[in-house]
Design a protein around this motif. Structure first.
Motif, PDB file in Angstrom:
ATOM      1  N   LEU A   1       0.833  -1.200   0.000  1.00 31.71           N
ATOM      2  CA  LEU A   1       0.000   0.000   0.000  1.00 31.71           C
ATOM      3  C   LEU A   1       0.865   1.246   0.000  1.00 31.71           C
ATOM      4  CD1 LEU A   1      -2.341  -1.154   2.917  1.00 31.71           C
ATOM      5  CD2 LEU A   1      -2.903  -1.236   0.475  1.00 31.71           C
TER       6      LEU A   1
ATOM      7  N   ALA B   1       0.095   5.199   1.153  1.00 31.03           N
ATOM      8  CA  ALA B   1      -0.886   6.145   1.694  1.00 31.03           C
ATOM      9  C   ALA B   1      -0.814   7.408   0.859  1.00 31.03           C
ATOM     10  CB  ALA B   1      -0.570   6.442   3.163  1.00 31.03           C
TER      11      ALA B   1
ATOM     12  N   CYS C   1      -8.175   3.120   2.860  1.00 33.89           N
ATOM     13  CA  CYS C   1      -7.212   2.183   3.415  1.00 33.89           C
ATOM     14  C   CYS C   1      -7.950   0.972   3.987  1.00 33.89           C
ATOM     15  CB  CYS C   1      -6.415   2.888   4.518  1.00 33.89           C
ATOM     16  SG  CYS C   1      -5.191   1.839   5.299  1.00 33.89           S
TER      17      CYS C   1
ATOM     18  N   LEU D   1       3.888  -0.838   3.706  1.00 30.80           N
ATOM     19  CA  LEU D   1       3.164   0.428   3.653  1.00 30.80           C
ATOM     20  C   LEU D   1       4.153   1.548   3.365  1.00 30.80           C
ATOM     21  CD1 LEU D   1       0.636   2.228   4.277  1.00 30.80           C
ATOM     22  CD2 LEU D   1       1.408   2.227   6.660  1.00 30.80           C
TER      23      LEU D   1
ATOM     24  N   VAL E   1      -3.986   4.195  -1.380  1.00 30.68           N
ATOM     25  CA  VAL E   1      -5.156   4.219  -0.503  1.00 30.68           C
ATOM     26  C   VAL E   1      -5.150   5.516   0.316  1.00 30.68           C
ATOM     27  CG1 VAL E   1      -5.297   1.708  -0.302  1.00 30.68           C
ATOM     28  CG2 VAL E   1      -3.955   3.008   1.379  1.00 30.68           C
ATOM     29  N   HIS E   2      -6.333   5.915   0.773  1.00 30.38           N
ATOM     30  CA  HIS E   2      -6.410   7.135   1.577  1.00 30.38           C
ATOM     31  C   HIS E   2      -6.991   6.838   2.948  1.00 30.38           C
ATOM     32  CE1 HIS E   2     -10.765   7.782   1.640  1.00 30.38           C
ATOM     33  NE2 HIS E   2     -10.783   7.241   0.441  1.00 30.38           N
ATOM     34  N   LEU E   3      -6.823   7.801   3.835  1.00 28.24           N
ATOM     35  CA  LEU E   3      -7.302   7.686   5.219  1.00 28.24           C
ATOM     36  C   LEU E   3      -8.481   8.593   5.476  1.00 28.24           C
ATOM     37  CD1 LEU E   3      -4.202   7.652   7.562  1.00 28.24           C
ATOM     38  CD2 LEU E   3      -5.975   5.924   7.349  1.00 28.24           C
TER      39      LEU E   3
ATOM     40  N   LEU F   1      -2.517   4.453  10.774  1.00 29.30           N
ATOM     41  CA  LEU F   1      -2.460   3.424   9.737  1.00 29.30           C
ATOM     42  C   LEU F   1      -2.206   2.046  10.344  1.00 29.30           C
ATOM     43  CD1 LEU F   1      -0.417   5.504   7.173  1.00 29.30           C
ATOM     44  CD2 LEU F   1      -2.569   4.365   6.608  1.00 29.30           C
TER      45      LEU F   1
ATOM     46  N   ARG G   1      -5.166   0.696  12.035  1.00 28.87           N
ATOM     47  CA  ARG G   1      -6.221   0.357  11.086  1.00 28.87           C
ATOM     48  C   ARG G   1      -5.901  -0.936  10.320  1.00 28.87           C
ATOM     49  NH1 ARG G   1     -10.438   3.034   8.513  1.00 28.87           N
ATOM     50  NH2 ARG G   1     -10.703   2.301   6.385  1.00 28.87           N
ATOM     51  N   LEU G   2      -4.650  -1.127  10.002  1.00 24.87           N
ATOM     52  CA  LEU G   2      -4.260  -2.283   9.181  1.00 24.87           C
ATOM     53  C   LEU G   2      -4.291  -3.585   9.966  1.00 24.87           C
ATOM     54  CD1 LEU G   2      -1.234  -0.868   7.147  1.00 24.87           C
ATOM     55  CD2 LEU G   2      -3.544  -1.372   6.314  1.00 24.87           C
TER      56      LEU G   2
ATOM     57  N   CYS H   1     -13.060   6.059   7.629  1.00 23.97           N
ATOM     58  CA  CYS H   1     -11.879   6.884   7.452  1.00 23.97           C
ATOM     59  C   CYS H   1     -12.179   8.225   8.094  1.00 23.97           C
ATOM     60  CB  CYS H   1     -11.559   7.048   5.972  1.00 23.97           C
ATOM     61  SG  CYS H   1     -10.672   5.626   5.327  1.00 23.97           S
TER      62      CYS H   1
END
Lengths: 239, 239
Positions: free
Chosen positions: A170, A172, A180, A190, A214-216, A230, A233-234, B238
């Motif tokens: 990924l 960011a 994400c 990442l 991917v975005h947050l 991140l 979240r992952l 998000c």
């Protein structure tokens, strides 16, 4: 210092260490230990346990140690980070070490100022010192490895594809369309850009190498905030 | 500064502002704007949009602004934080503002040193300045509210129960048995202790008030790392 990290040179016998310097000062002034007290200790890249203070002076502390516990599991993450601004770099190192990142690649990017690479915090000793602080904060012993790559293109073309093999990859990238993912069942790589982000060319090269952008969400976070967001979240498991 | 936050006193007409001071310096030295350039702007507690630089001097910048976008949604979170050490307090404020925390309670705790409450960073102006920096980083306009409570027991007994009504209430407490939940479907109140944690008495009082003690795993994180990890874990969307 929630744990005193012990290095080979601290050991005077297999179960005995002498501490000086920063760790000694911390024992005196923050934890305020006295002979007979126990503190949490861990051997770098090894087991954790307890140390009993058997002797304490202004110049050194002697402890007997029992190392019988495993360190917390590492994060299954390879973190590729555009070299941060020096004033945040130390904190980013400490944060990564605290979070359990074990494989950290510092790379160049168009918006990384050349001067960032001149920081004394990149010396072997400074890297070790700051990663140690992060491990001691989190109660971990496994020292992260840091790789420095001052040229973007050779890294992305020649090294990154092998790093990605078998992993979710990924980058960011604020403003992209895909959110994400969460709770990865697998190891991940990442990539996180500098202030101002990777350039479109750089994102293109990272995508060519196999990374998904991917975005947050709408918020733009500083790297020291984005990394914990991140990571959390992952990986679903508690850290 | 990914967005210039505009205050009432900046407006010279409904669609026109004059910027001075820090924001002007940033336009000159970081963004290096010239007349005709557009930058992202937002009105505090209001809409966001673009500002076109119509005049620029060493002492002020004049912009016409179009404010037609909503700020990002707030986090449905009330964050109750033991007052952090002054040297991390500014960063914690900025981080909270960046993450979208809108309701922040700074409370006392046994391990909060009395001197922490003396920091000049707690002045109205300093709070506003640091929250502004966090909003400008994240591209948000909605100013968080900060409540200061220097007595633990009256806060927990008399005010906290009302704050918890209808919300999921948690206290982050390393070493407890229940892991921190993920993806809450509801608003939450989260209590985070000082370095060294809440005392057992304090955790008991928070539990009596209705909070559930939860942990983040074996790693002990600094508050500035724990907050983004917790926020990211609690709220699936998000940011």
């Amino acid at each position: 210092m929630n744990l005193a990290l012990l290095f080979d040179e601290d050991f005077t016998a297999s179960d005995r260490v002498k501490l000086t310097g920063r760790r000694l000062a911390h024992l005196h002034s923050v934890i305020k230990v006295k002979a007979g007290d126990q503190i949490a200790v861990g051997r770098v890249d090894g087991a954790m346990g307890t140390g009993e203070v058997i002797r304490l002076s202004d110049t050194e502390a002697e402890l007997t140690v029992t190392l019988d516990q495993s360190p917390p599991p590492p994060l299954p993450l390879t973190l590729v980070l555009a070299m941060p601004r020096p004033k945040m770099f130390r904190r980013v190192l400490q944060t990564c070490a605290s979070l359990g990142v074990k494989d950290l690649w510092l790379i160049n990017s168009y918006k990384v100022e050349k001067s960032f690479w001149q920081t004394p915090w990149l010396s072997e000793q400074s890297l070790l010192d700051n990663l140690t602080l992060g491990l001691e904060q989190a109660k971990d012993t496994v020292m992260p490895r840091v790789h420095i790559r001052k040229l973007f293109k050779p890294f992305v073309e020649d090294e990154l594809p092998a790093l990605l093999a078998g992993k979710r990859a990924l980058v960011a990238h604020p403003g992209t369309e895909v959110p994400c993912p969460t709770h990865l069942p697998e190891a991940a790589v990442l990539c996180v850009g500098p202030e101002g982000g990777f350039t479109p060319y750089e994102v293109g090269k990272l995508e060519e190498a196999g990374c998904q952008a991917v975005h947050l969400g709408r918020r733009i976070l500083r790297v020291e905030t984005a990394v914990p967001v991140l990571v959390s979240r992952l990986f679903d498991a508690c850290l």
